[in-house]
Design a protein around this motif. Structure first.
Motif, PDB file in Angstrom:
ATOM      1  N   GLU A   6       0.837  -1.200   0.000  1.00 15.38           N
ATOM      2  CA  GLU A   6       0.000   0.000   0.000  1.00 15.38           C
ATOM      3  C   GLU A   6       0.876   1.254   0.000  1.00 15.38           C
ATOM      4  OE1 GLU A   6      -2.088  -2.843   3.022  1.00 15.38           O
ATOM      5  OE2 GLU A   6      -0.043  -2.193   2.526  1.00 15.38           O
ATOM      6  N   SER A   7       0.331   2.304  -0.547  1.00 13.72           N
ATOM      7  CA  SER A   7       0.983   3.609  -0.513  1.00 13.72           C
ATOM      8  C   SER A   7      -0.085   4.684  -0.666  1.00 13.72           C
ATOM      9  CB  SER A   7       2.025   3.740  -1.622  1.00 13.72           C
ATOM     10  OG  SER A   7       1.426   3.608  -2.889  1.00 13.72           O
ATOM     11  N   GLY A   8       0.311   5.932  -0.398  1.00 11.20           N
ATOM     12  CA  GLY A   8      -0.590   7.047  -0.631  1.00 11.20           C
ATOM     13  C   GLY A   8      -1.202   7.651   0.613  1.00 11.20           C
ATOM     14  N   GLY A   9      -0.935   7.069   1.767  1.00 12.89           N
ATOM     15  CA  GLY A   9      -1.480   7.643   2.992  1.00 12.89           C
ATOM     16  C   GLY A   9      -0.796   8.947   3.346  1.00 12.89           C
ATOM     17  N   GLY A  10      -1.345   9.622   4.348  1.00 11.91           N
ATOM     18  CA  GLY A  10      -0.761  10.883   4.776  1.00 11.91           C
ATOM     19  C   GLY A  10      -1.694  11.650   5.676  1.00 11.91           C
ATOM     20  N   LEU A  11      -1.339  12.914   5.891  1.00 11.07           N
ATOM     21  CA  LEU A  11      -2.120  13.821   6.732  1.00 11.07           C
ATOM     22  C   LEU A  11      -2.885  14.779   5.837  1.00 11.07           C
ATOM     23  CD1 LEU A  11      -2.824  15.135   9.484  1.00 11.07           C
ATOM     24  CD2 LEU A  11      -0.717  16.471   9.249  1.00 11.07           C
ATOM     25  N   VAL A  12      -4.167  14.904   6.072  1.00 10.00           N
ATOM     26  CA  VAL A  12      -5.006  15.776   5.250  1.00 10.00           C
ATOM     27  C   VAL A  12      -6.049  16.439   6.138  1.00 10.00           C
ATOM     28  CG1 VAL A  12      -6.628  13.932   4.663  1.00 10.00           C
ATOM     29  CG2 VAL A  12      -6.345  15.876   3.101  1.00 10.00           C
ATOM     30  N   GLN A  13      -6.476  17.619   5.765  1.00  5.35           N
ATOM     31  CA  GLN A  13      -7.532  18.298   6.507  1.00  5.35           C
ATOM     32  C   GLN A  13      -8.898  17.715   6.164  1.00  5.35           C
ATOM     33  OE1 GLN A  13      -7.069  22.520   5.723  1.00  5.35           O
ATOM     34  NE2 GLN A  13      -5.819  22.762   7.563  1.00  5.35           N
ATOM     35  N   ALA A  14      -9.816  17.861   7.088  1.00  2.00           N
ATOM     36  CA  ALA A  14     -11.183  17.419   6.839  1.00  2.00           C
ATOM     37  C   ALA A  14     -11.713  18.074   5.561  1.00  2.00           C
ATOM     38  CB  ALA A  14     -12.077  17.773   8.011  1.00  2.00           C
ATOM     39  N   GLY A  15     -12.385  17.276   4.752  1.00  2.09           N
ATOM     40  CA  GLY A  15     -12.874  17.746   3.468  1.00  2.09           C
ATOM     41  C   GLY A  15     -11.930  17.496   2.320  1.00  2.09           C
ATOM     42  N   GLY A  16     -10.719  17.109   2.636  1.00  2.00           N
ATOM     43  CA  GLY A  16      -9.712  16.859   1.616  1.00  2.00           C
ATOM     44  C   GLY A  16      -9.815  15.472   1.012  1.00  2.00           C
ATOM     45  N   ASN A  84     -12.560  10.921  -0.975  1.00  2.00           N
ATOM     46  CA  ASN A  84     -12.919  12.337  -1.027  1.00  2.00           C
ATOM     47  C   ASN A  84     -13.740  12.712   0.200  1.00  2.00           C
ATOM     48  OD1 ASN A  84     -11.722  12.466  -3.594  1.00  2.00           O
ATOM     49  ND2 ASN A  84     -13.648  11.933  -4.604  1.00  2.00           N
ATOM     50  N   SER A  85     -13.861  14.000   0.436  1.00  2.00           N
ATOM     51  CA  SER A  85     -14.657  14.504   1.567  1.00  2.00           C
ATOM     52  C   SER A  85     -14.286  13.783   2.856  1.00  2.00           C
ATOM     53  CB  SER A  85     -16.156  14.335   1.275  1.00  2.00           C
ATOM     54  OG  SER A  85     -16.511  15.014   0.097  1.00  2.00           O
ATOM     55  N   LEU A  86     -13.010  13.696   3.111  1.00  2.00           N
ATOM     56  CA  LEU A  86     -12.539  12.947   4.267  1.00  2.00           C
ATOM     57  C   LEU A  86     -12.977  13.588   5.569  1.00  2.00           C
ATOM     58  CD1 LEU A  86      -9.041  11.975   2.908  1.00  2.00           C
ATOM     59  CD2 LEU A  86     -10.714  10.366   3.827  1.00  2.00           C
ATOM     60  N   LYS A  87     -13.234  12.745   6.552  1.00  2.00           N
ATOM     61  CA  LYS A  87     -13.682  13.166   7.872  1.00  2.00           C
ATOM     62  C   LYS A  87     -12.679  12.688   8.920  1.00  2.00           C
ATOM     63  CE  LYS A  87     -18.488  12.407   6.434  1.00  2.00           C
ATOM     64  NZ  LYS A  87     -19.754  11.682   6.743  1.00  2.00           N
ATOM     65  N   PRO A  88     -12.638  13.352  10.069  1.00  2.00           N
ATOM     66  CA  PRO A  88     -11.716  12.883  11.125  1.00  2.00           C
ATOM     67  C   PRO A  88     -11.942  11.425  11.498  1.00  2.00           C
ATOM     68  CG  PRO A  88     -12.483  15.089  11.629  1.00  2.00           C
ATOM     69  CD  PRO A  88     -13.263  14.639  10.421  1.00  2.00           C
ATOM     70  N   GLU A  89     -13.175  10.964  11.402  1.00  2.00           N
ATOM     71  CA  GLU A  89     -13.449   9.562  11.751  1.00  2.00           C
ATOM     72  C   GLU A  89     -12.921   8.577  10.714  1.00  2.00           C
ATOM     73  OE1 GLU A  89     -15.631  12.113  11.635  1.00  2.00           O
ATOM     74  OE2 GLU A  89     -17.603  11.446  10.900  1.00  2.00           O
ATOM     75  N   GLY A 118      -0.066  -1.980   5.379  1.00  2.00           N
ATOM     76  CA  GLY A 118      -0.857  -0.848   5.846  1.00  2.00           C
ATOM     77  C   GLY A 118      -0.237   0.495   5.537  1.00  2.00           C
ATOM     78  N   THR A 119      -1.089   1.499   5.427  1.00  2.00           N
ATOM     79  CA  THR A 119      -0.656   2.885   5.241  1.00  2.00           C
ATOM     80  C   THR A 119      -1.545   3.766   6.107  1.00  2.00           C
ATOM     81  OG1 THR A 119      -0.145   4.598   3.588  1.00  2.00           O
ATOM     82  CG2 THR A 119      -2.123   3.280   3.204  1.00  2.00           C
ATOM     83  N   GLN A 120      -0.943   4.743   6.767  1.00  2.00           N
ATOM     84  CA  GLN A 120      -1.662   5.567   7.734  1.00  2.00           C
ATOM     85  C   GLN A 120      -2.351   6.740   7.050  1.00  2.00           C
ATOM     86  OE1 GLN A 120      -2.171   5.100  11.042  1.00  2.00           O
ATOM     87  NE2 GLN A 120      -3.403   6.987  11.113  1.00  2.00           N
ATOM     88  N   VAL A 121      -3.604   6.926   7.400  1.00  2.00           N
ATOM     89  CA  VAL A 121      -4.376   8.088   6.954  1.00  2.00           C
ATOM     90  C   VAL A 121      -4.808   8.853   8.193  1.00  2.00           C
ATOM     91  CG1 VAL A 121      -6.501   8.862   5.857  1.00  2.00           C
ATOM     92  CG2 VAL A 121      -5.175   6.999   4.829  1.00  2.00           C
ATOM     93  N   THR A 122      -4.455  10.123   8.249  1.00  2.00           N
ATOM     94  CA  THR A 122      -4.840  10.969   9.370  1.00  2.00           C
ATOM     95  C   THR A 122      -5.579  12.182   8.838  1.00  2.00           C
ATOM     96  OG1 THR A 122      -2.885  10.266  10.626  1.00  2.00           O
ATOM     97  CG2 THR A 122      -4.031  12.250  11.373  1.00  2.00           C
ATOM     98  N   VAL A 123      -6.797  12.383   9.335  1.00  2.00           N
ATOM     99  CA  VAL A 123      -7.625  13.501   8.896  1.00  2.00           C
ATOM    100  C   VAL A 123      -7.793  14.447  10.072  1.00  2.00           C
ATOM    101  CG1 VAL A 123      -9.790  14.205   7.835  1.00  2.00           C
ATOM    102  CG2 VAL A 123      -8.827  11.945   7.320  1.00  2.00           C
ATOM    103  N   SER A 124      -7.313  15.659   9.915  1.00  2.00           N
ATOM    104  CA  SER A 124      -7.400  16.647  10.983  1.00  2.00           C
ATOM    105  C   SER A 124      -8.676  17.467  10.839  1.00  2.00           C
ATOM    106  CB  SER A 124      -6.179  17.561  10.957  1.00  2.00           C
ATOM    107  OG  SER A 124      -6.133  18.294   9.757  1.00  2.00           O
ATOM    108  N   SER A 125      -9.195  17.896  11.979  1.00  2.00           N
ATOM    109  CA  SER A 125     -10.452  18.670  11.957  1.00  2.00           C
ATOM    110  C   SER A 125     -10.170  20.156  11.857  1.00  2.00           C
ATOM    111  CB  SER A 125     -11.260  18.373  13.209  1.00  2.00           C
ATOM    112  OG  SER A 125     -10.500  18.645  14.363  1.00  2.00           O
TER     113      SER A 125
END
Length: 125
Positions: A6-16, A84-89, A118-125
């Motif tokens: 897997e690849s492509g995970g990262g930190l993104v803001q909510a809605g990203g 798309n439209s990522l949420k913190p949850e 695994g790849t980590q996805v973190t969505v900040s609010s």
């Protein structure tokens, strides 16, 4: 040796948006389906989406319908999860997995033959 990477995970803001990739190698997956699962800290691993390699039929958990899209590129032996439209949850480690297709997509973690790291996805609010 079968590998799912897997690849492509990262930190993104909510809605990203993010696009995850799962590169499969080591065998022919034409008789398999590929699933995406996720696991948040302290929670069980849960099904997110799946695609049947041969037909392209898809399945999604209700919480991501309309926001996530699973697809595959046969030439590259790669499965994608467009989020798309990522949420913190949605924050979790995301895993791809492969299971032989016998006519039904199994949404539990049982019976999958191969898993990625695994790849980590973190969505900040």
């Amino acid at each position: 040796q079968v590998q799912l990477v897997e690849s492509g995970g990262g930190l993104v803001q909510a809605g990203g948006s993010l696009r995850l990739s799962c590169a499969a190698s080591g065998r022919t997956f034409s008789s398999y389906y590929m699933g995406w699962f996720r696991q948040a800290p302290g929670k069980e691993r849960e099904f997110v989406a799946a695609i049947v390699w041969s037909s392209g039929s898809t399945a999604y958990v209700d919480s991501v319908k309309g926001r996530f899209t699973i697809s595959r590129d046969n030439a590259k032996n790669t499965v994608y999860l467009q989020m798309n439209s990522l949420k913190p949850e949605d924050t979790a480690s995301y895993y791809c997995a492969a299971r032989r297709y016998l006519g039904v997509v199994v949404t539990s973690t049982l019976g999958y033959d191969y898993w990625g790291q695994g790849t980590q996805v973190t969505v900040s609010s």
